[in-house]
Motif scaffolding. Structure first.
Motif, short mmCIF file in Angstrom:
data_model
loop_
_atom_site.label_atom_id
_atom_site.label_comp_id
_atom_site.label_asym_id
_atom_site.label_seq_id
_atom_site.Cartn_x
_atom_site.Cartn_y
_atom_site.Cartn_z
N PRO A 30 0.79 -1.25 0.14
CA PRO A 30 -0.16 0.03 0.07
C PRO A 30 0.96 1.35 0.12
N VAL A 31 1.88 1.28 0.71
CA VAL A 31 2.70 2.33 0.83
C VAL A 31 3.26 2.92 -0.49
N ALA A 32 3.82 1.92 -1.21
CA ALA A 32 4.47 2.10 -2.34
C ALA A 32 3.41 2.42 -3.38
N ASP A 33 2.32 1.99 -3.51
CA ASP A 33 1.19 2.45 -4.28
C ASP A 33 0.85 3.77 -4.15
N SER A 34 0.55 4.17 -2.89
CA SER A 34 0.22 5.62 -2.65
C SER A 34 1.42 6.51 -2.92
N LEU A 35 2.79 6.30 -2.92
CA LEU A 35 3.57 7.05 -3.24
C LEU A 35 3.83 7.13 -4.71
N SER A 36 3.51 6.04 -5.47
CA SER A 36 3.42 6.05 -7.07
C SER A 36 2.29 6.94 -7.29
N ASP A 37 1.02 6.99 -6.56
CA ASP A 37 0.02 7.83 -7.22
C ASP A 37 0.15 9.25 -6.99
N ASN A 38 0.84 9.55 -5.66
CA ASN A 38 1.33 11.06 -5.55
C ASN A 38 2.00 11.30 -6.70
N VAL A 39 3.23 10.68 -7.09
CA VAL A 39 3.99 11.07 -8.02
C VAL A 39 3.26 11.10 -9.58
N ASN A 40 2.56 10.48 -9.72
CA ASN A 40 1.71 10.33 -10.95
C ASN A 40 0.75 11.77 -10.91
N ALA A 41 0.21 11.80 -9.87
CA ALA A 41 -0.66 13.38 -9.82
C ALA A 41 0.27 14.41 -10.19
N LEU A 42 1.32 14.63 -9.29
CA LEU A 42 2.19 15.62 -9.52
C LEU A 42 2.66 15.76 -10.96
N ARG A 43 2.98 14.71 -11.58
CA ARG A 43 3.36 14.89 -13.05
C ARG A 43 2.35 15.35 -13.97
N LYS A 44 1.03 14.78 -13.62
CA LYS A 44 -0.09 15.42 -14.18
C LYS A 44 -0.21 16.97 -14.10
N ASP A 45 -0.25 17.39 -12.82
CA ASP A 45 -0.47 18.70 -12.43
C ASP A 45 0.74 19.54 -13.34
#
Length: 311
Positions: free
Chosen positions: A32-47
């Protein structure tokens, strides 16, 4: 009694526990932690992508607005300054947009009597005495030192002398071409000015092209010297300043914040843009037609984007 073998077994147990902890921790992070970090990185990349697209869109919008102003300028400025004679005085900080200002004045039908570029040396406080001596040495029969300021300020005295030679006079005698050439050569040879466009005669008004204020240790004195120079031209002619911004120390700011100068000198704080350059020409026309100063642009102290059409 605890022997060496006991110590070895104990240390082995400690390291084994650390290894097991690392394996278990890594496994947890891979969940779960790795998935959460990956989601945050993808969101920042989109922003970041969206912000980049917004910046590009705004840049394109500004470019299109500039293109519109450039295409509309011939219509907006047509004959606004027909028959008028203007001198352009350019400060070191205004060199990048001086040509644009001159092009707008030309579109408005003005006759440019010349362009003088003032060098940094002119406003350096260390050169005041030399400027005083130069004013005396450079004076000519039709450009005398009579009536010049006498307070031992080299910038003020030399500016007054140059203004008396470059601008229309209310009383004779007229400046002889040979005297004018000798005066400009004297200041040019000494490194205080550069004649970028040949001076063909006296002007009715002066457009000062400026930019950002000085930032070195003598910035305050140099900025004050620039104001002193402009004031001397304002004493004998109408003056419009085409500058950049209105921050502290800026020539635009100094004029706008002075209750006397802001009544006689017009300012344009976006003279580095096509729109501001067109407004500069309109501000000069307003000086001629209404005999009043205006302050235009986007910065502090601007009253509007451009002069109002006379009723």
């Amino acid at each position: 009694m605890i022997n060496f073998r006991y110590h070895v077994v104990s240390l082995t147990a400690v390291f084994l526990a650390l290894a097991i902890g690392l394996v278990v921790g890594t496994a947890a992070l891979n969940g779960p932690v790795a998935d959460s970090l990956s989601d945050n990185v993808n969101a920042l990349r989109k922003d970041n992508t969206q912000l980049r697209e917004t910046v590009n869109s705004l840049r394109e919008e500004v470019n299109r607005e500039e293109d519109f102003v450039a295409e509309a300028a011939p219509i907006l400025l047509a004959d606004k300054l027909a028959g008028r004679r203007l001198l352009v005085v350019c400060l070191p900080s205004g060199r990048d947009h001086a040509e644009g200002v001159m092009a707008a004045l030309d579109l408005a039908g003005a006759t440019l009597t010349g362009r003088i570029d003032v060098q940094d040396k002119f406003v350096n406080p260390d050169n005041s005495v030399e400027l005083l001596e130069l004013a005396t040495a450079a004076a000519r029969p039709t450009i005398p030192t009579t009536g010049l300021p006498g307070n031992s300020d080299g910038v003020e005295t030399s500016s007054a002398l140059l203004a008396s030679a470059l601008v229309d006079r209310e009383e004779p005698p007229a400046v002889e071409p040979a005297d004018l050439a000798a005066l400009l050569d004297a200041y040019g040879d000494a490194g205080y000015i550069t004649v970028e466009q040949e001076v063909t005669g006296p002007a009715e008004a002066v457009v000062v092209v400026s930019g950002q204020p000085y930032v070195d240790r003598d910035a305050a004195k140099k900025d004050a010297a620039v104001v002193t120079m402009v004031v001397q031209f304002d004493r004998v002619s109408q003056v419009v300043v085409a500058g950049t911004g209105s921050s502290d120390g800026n020539l635009i700011s100094a004029v706008r914040n002075d209750p006397t100068l802001n009544q006689s000198i017009s300012t344009v704080d976006n003279g580095n843009t096509t729109a501001g350059q067109s407004v500069t020409a309109l501000a000069v026309a307003e000086q001629f037609t209404l005999d009043q100063a205006g302050h235009y642009g986007l910065g502090a102290g601007a009253t509007s984007l451009m002069p109002k059409r006379p009723e």
